[in-house]
Design a protein around this motif. Sequence first.
Motif, PDB file in Angstrom:
ATOM      1  N   GLY A 285      -2.850  23.782 -13.147  1.00 48.44           N
ATOM      2  CA  GLY A 285      -4.163  23.519 -13.403  1.00 48.44           C
ATOM      3  C   GLY A 285      -4.496  22.675 -14.701  1.00 48.44           C
ATOM      4  N   LEU A 286      -4.032  23.228 -15.673  1.00 47.15           N
ATOM      5  CA  LEU A 286      -4.340  22.522 -17.001  1.00 47.15           C
ATOM      6  C   LEU A 286      -3.801  21.155 -17.190  1.00 47.15           C
ATOM      7  N   THR A 287      -2.617  21.117 -16.558  1.00 46.46           N
ATOM      8  CA  THR A 287      -1.804  19.663 -16.479  1.00 46.46           C
ATOM      9  C   THR A 287      -2.691  18.510 -15.729  1.00 46.46           C
ATOM     10  N   GLY A 288      -2.932  18.909 -14.407  1.00 43.99           N
ATOM     11  CA  GLY A 288      -3.948  18.046 -13.796  1.00 43.99           C
ATOM     12  C   GLY A 288      -5.256  17.711 -14.455  1.00 43.99           C
ATOM     13  N   VAL A 289      -5.978  18.768 -15.312  1.00 47.10           N
ATOM     14  CA  VAL A 289      -7.019  18.455 -15.974  1.00 47.10           C
ATOM     15  C   VAL A 289      -7.163  17.601 -16.912  1.00 47.10           C
ATOM     16  N   ALA A 290      -5.771  17.738 -17.842  1.00 43.42           N
ATOM     17  CA  ALA A 290      -5.446  16.942 -18.802  1.00 43.42           C
ATOM     18  C   ALA A 290      -5.335  15.525 -18.516  1.00 43.42           C
ATOM     19  N   LYS A 291      -4.726  15.326 -17.453  1.00 40.58           N
ATOM     20  CA  LYS A 291      -4.398  13.973 -16.986  1.00 40.58           C
ATOM     21  C   LYS A 291      -5.639  13.113 -16.745  1.00 40.58           C
ATOM     22  N   GLU A 292      -6.811  13.979 -16.190  1.00 39.99           N
ATOM     23  CA  GLU A 292      -8.030  13.207 -15.595  1.00 39.99           C
ATOM     24  C   GLU A 292      -9.037  13.346 -16.509  1.00 39.99           C
ATOM     25  N   LEU A 293      -8.853  14.117 -17.773  1.00 35.80           N
ATOM     26  CA  LEU A 293     -10.049  14.557 -18.666  1.00 35.80           C
ATOM     27  C   LEU A 293     -10.431  13.176 -19.480  1.00 35.80           C
ATOM     28  N   PRO A 294      -9.535  12.393 -20.171  1.00 33.33           N
ATOM     29  CA  PRO A 294      -9.999  11.025 -20.803  1.00 33.33           C
ATOM     30  C   PRO A 294     -10.525  10.258 -19.725  1.00 33.33           C
ATOM     31  N   ARG A 295      -9.961   9.910 -18.509  1.00 34.03           N
ATOM     32  CA  ARG A 295     -10.624   9.292 -17.480  1.00 34.03           C
ATOM     33  C   ARG A 295     -11.899   9.587 -17.216  1.00 34.03           C
ATOM     34  N   LYS A 296     -12.190  10.916 -17.094  1.00 33.72           N
ATOM     35  CA  LYS A 296     -13.516  11.475 -16.923  1.00 33.72           C
ATOM     36  C   LYS A 296     -14.539  11.390 -17.863  1.00 33.72           C
ATOM     37  N   LEU A 297     -14.028  11.399 -19.222  1.00 33.30           N
ATOM     38  CA  LEU A 297     -14.643  10.876 -20.369  1.00 33.30           C
ATOM     39  C   LEU A 297     -15.402   9.560 -20.315  1.00 33.30           C
TER      40      LEU A 297
ATOM     41  N   TRP B 216       0.684  -1.052   0.126  1.00 31.45           N
ATOM     42  CA  TRP B 216       0.066  -0.013   0.210  1.00 31.45           C
ATOM     43  C   TRP B 216       0.910   1.310  -0.190  1.00 31.45           C
ATOM     44  N   GLY B 217       1.919   1.407   0.664  1.00 32.44           N
ATOM     45  CA  GLY B 217       2.722   2.269   0.794  1.00 32.44           C
ATOM     46  C   GLY B 217       3.099   3.012  -0.716  1.00 32.44           C
ATOM     47  N   ILE B 218       3.870   1.570  -1.471  1.00 30.21           N
ATOM     48  CA  ILE B 218       4.057   2.276  -2.780  1.00 30.21           C
ATOM     49  C   ILE B 218       2.930   2.665  -3.821  1.00 30.21           C
ATOM     50  N   ARG B 219       1.875   1.852  -3.393  1.00 38.60           N
ATOM     51  CA  ARG B 219       0.433   2.307  -4.311  1.00 38.60           C
ATOM     52  C   ARG B 219       0.205   3.789  -3.704  1.00 38.60           C
ATOM     53  N   SER B 220       0.372   4.169  -2.750  1.00 39.17           N
ATOM     54  CA  SER B 220      -0.272   5.527  -2.296  1.00 39.17           C
ATOM     55  C   SER B 220       0.879   6.690  -2.638  1.00 39.17           C
ATOM     56  N   VAL B 221       2.060   6.397  -2.490  1.00 38.66           N
ATOM     57  CA  VAL B 221       3.118   7.495  -2.706  1.00 38.66           C
ATOM     58  C   VAL B 221       3.502   7.674  -4.151  1.00 38.66           C
ATOM     59  N   ILE B 222       3.946   6.564  -4.920  1.00 36.13           N
ATOM     60  CA  ILE B 222       4.403   6.697  -6.150  1.00 36.13           C
ATOM     61  C   ILE B 222       3.668   7.362  -7.430  1.00 36.13           C
ATOM     62  N   PRO B 223       2.244   7.056  -7.291  1.00 36.29           N
ATOM     63  CA  PRO B 223       1.428   8.058  -8.237  1.00 36.29           C
ATOM     64  C   PRO B 223       1.282   9.423  -7.916  1.00 36.29           C
ATOM     65  N   GLU B 224       1.461   9.762  -6.521  1.00 33.52           N
ATOM     66  CA  GLU B 224       1.355  10.988  -6.346  1.00 33.52           C
ATOM     67  C   GLU B 224       2.427  11.752  -6.630  1.00 33.52           C
ATOM     68  N   GLU B 225       3.765  11.052  -6.490  1.00 31.92           N
ATOM     69  CA  GLU B 225       5.099  11.769  -6.736  1.00 31.92           C
ATOM     70  C   GLU B 225       5.127  11.805  -8.320  1.00 31.92           C
ATOM     71  N   MET B 226       4.365  10.940  -9.062  1.00 27.56           N
ATOM     72  CA  MET B 226       4.689  11.173 -10.411  1.00 27.56           C
ATOM     73  C   MET B 226       3.821  12.194 -11.221  1.00 27.56           C
ATOM     74  N   ARG B 227       2.839  12.206 -10.502  1.00 22.85           N
ATOM     75  CA  ARG B 227       2.014  13.452 -10.866  1.00 22.85           C
ATOM     76  C   ARG B 227       2.669  14.690 -10.631  1.00 22.85           C
ATOM     77  N   ASN B 228       3.308  14.871  -9.572  1.00 24.35           N
ATOM     78  CA  ASN B 228       4.002  16.074  -9.108  1.00 24.35           C
ATOM     79  C   ASN B 228       5.368  16.111 -10.225  1.00 24.35           C
ATOM     80  N   GLU B 229       6.018  15.095 -10.363  1.00 20.80           N
ATOM     81  CA  GLU B 229       7.045  14.983 -11.384  1.00 20.80           C
ATOM     82  C   GLU B 229       6.648  15.403 -12.760  1.00 20.80           C
ATOM     83  N   SER B 230       5.407  15.091 -13.102  1.00 22.33           N
ATOM     84  CA  SER B 230       5.011  15.387 -14.725  1.00 22.33           C
ATOM     85  C   SER B 230       4.823  16.993 -14.822  1.00 22.33           C
TER      86      SER B 230
END
Length: 505
Positions: free
Chosen positions: A399-411, A371-385
Motif C-alpha cells: 500500500g505505502l509503496t504504491g503511494v510513495a511511487k505516486e505521491l511526488p507525481r501527484k504533487l 506498445w507491448g514493451i511500454r505496457s508490460v515493463i512498467p507494470e512488472e517493475m512496479r511489482n518487482e520494486s
Amino acid sequence: MTSNAEELDVVQENQPASGQELTAAQKDRRYVGTKETVAYILYDIAQSFNINKYSDVFITDIVKIGLKFQGLVSFIVGLWDMINDVLLAAVVDKTRTRWGKFKPWLIIYAIPGLVLYTLYWSMPLTIGGMGKYDMGKLAFFLIFSLVQNLAESLKSIARTGMLATITPNIIDRTRLITEANLLSGFIENGPSIIMGILIDLVNHGKLKITMPTLYVSAGVFCSIVSGAFAIIFAFVAKERVNQTVEKPSIKDSFKSIATNKPLLLITLSEFLGAFSIGSGVNYYYINVLGLATMSTIVGIPGAIVSPISYSYVPWARKKFSTKTLWIFGSHISDFLMVGVFLVGSINKNYKKLSAMIPAFMIRETIWMFFWGIRSVIPEEMRNESIDYGEWKNGYRNEGLTGVAKELPRKLINTFGNTIKAAILNKAGYVEGAGFGGQSESTEYSLFWMCTILPVITSIASIIPKLFYDLNGEKRERMYAELFERREAMAKEARELKDTTAEQEA
C-alpha cells in the motif's frame, strides 16, 4: 479476528522448493488458473472500458464548469489526494483477514465505485443547467470530486497490492500482465472509438440527439459494464504471497521505502515526468480539426501492429536490460511527437486534415510497434520494486509503496492541472464554443500544447532511468531467496495451524 496460523496461511499456496536457484519447472509453474485469468483480464478491461478520454471536454463543454474553478478544484483535490493516500495506505497495509490483505477492500469498493461513476456521467442531468460559476453547482462539483477521489485512492491501493500478490512466480505474473494487455486491447478501446464517431455525427448534424444525452448514455453504460467486471474480479481473485503476522509500523514502512533503490528511481522518474504539461489532444482534435474520431483514424495501422508487439516482449526481456526497455518504451512516443509538431508548424498544416492525419498516423504506428514493451515493463517493475522491499526488509508494504511511487507525481500534477486550466484560459479558449468557435491563435495554442510542450517539459525523466540496476544475476538471486523465505513461512503456518487444530480438538 483470525488466529496467527490463519493469518500466515491465508495467502500461501504451494511455494517452490528452497535453493539459491530456481529450477525450470519452478519458473514455469502456473499458480493462476483459467477462471482467475479470465477474471484478471476482465478487470484489466474494466480499467479502460470507459469514455474518460473525453472527460476534459465533458466537464468544460457539457457540464460547463468554468476553467478558473476547474483549476481551483484540481488544486484542492490534489492536496486531498496526497493526504488520503497515505492514510488509506497505512490502513490497508495493516489489514490481515482470512481472505487476504487487499481482496476485502476491492469488494468494499466495488458497488460504491460503480454508483459514483454513474453519478459522475449523470451530472448534465443534475447540475448541467446551472451557470458555469453558479455557487451551488461549484459546491456540488467540489464535494463530489473529493468523495470520488477518496474512493479512487482506495481502489488504486488495493488493486496495486492485489496484482502484486496474485502469484509468487514472476514468469506467471508476466504472463498474466501480457495476456491481459493483449486480449483486453481488442475490447477496452471500443467505447472511446465509438464515442468519437458519435461525437462527430452529432457535431455534423448526422445524429439527432443532444451532446449531453450522448455523454450521459455512454458514460452510464460504460460505468455499469466496467463495474460488473471489477466485481467479478474482486470475488474470484486470490492472494498467494505471504504477509507477515507482525504489521509494520508507519516508521518501518517509510524506512523500507527509503532503502528501496528501484522504487526510488521509479518514483524520481515519475516525479520529473509529472512536470509534463499539455492540454491533451482532445481539445485540438475536436475544436481545431473538427474530428473527434481523429485518434481512431490515425490509430488504424497501429491497431494491427499493437497485438504483434506483445509477441516479442519475452524475447526483449532476455535480450535487453530492464533499464533499456524502460527508457525506450517510455520515450519513443515523445520523440516521434517532435516530428508531428514540425509538420504541423509548416504552412499552418496544423489546421489541415490532409497533413495531420498522415503525420499522426505514422507516429502512432511506430509507437504501437513498441506498445507491448511500454505496457508490460512498467507494470512488472512496479511489482518487482514491491518484491525488492520484501527481500531487503523481510516484510511487504504494498500500500505505502504504491503511494510513495505516486505521491511526488501527484504533487506536481496538482499544480500542473491548475496550470493547464490557466493556460487554456490564457490562450483564449472559449468554453462550449465547439468546432470553429476558437480564434486562430487559440487553435495554434491547442496544437503546440498537445505536441511539443509535453515533450519539452518531461524530458528530464530519462535521467533516473539510467541508474536502474535490478537486472540479471541480482534479480535472479532476489527471487531465489524470496522463494526460500516464503517456503519457510508456509511451513511455519502449516505447523501452527496443525497445532491450533490439535488444541481445539
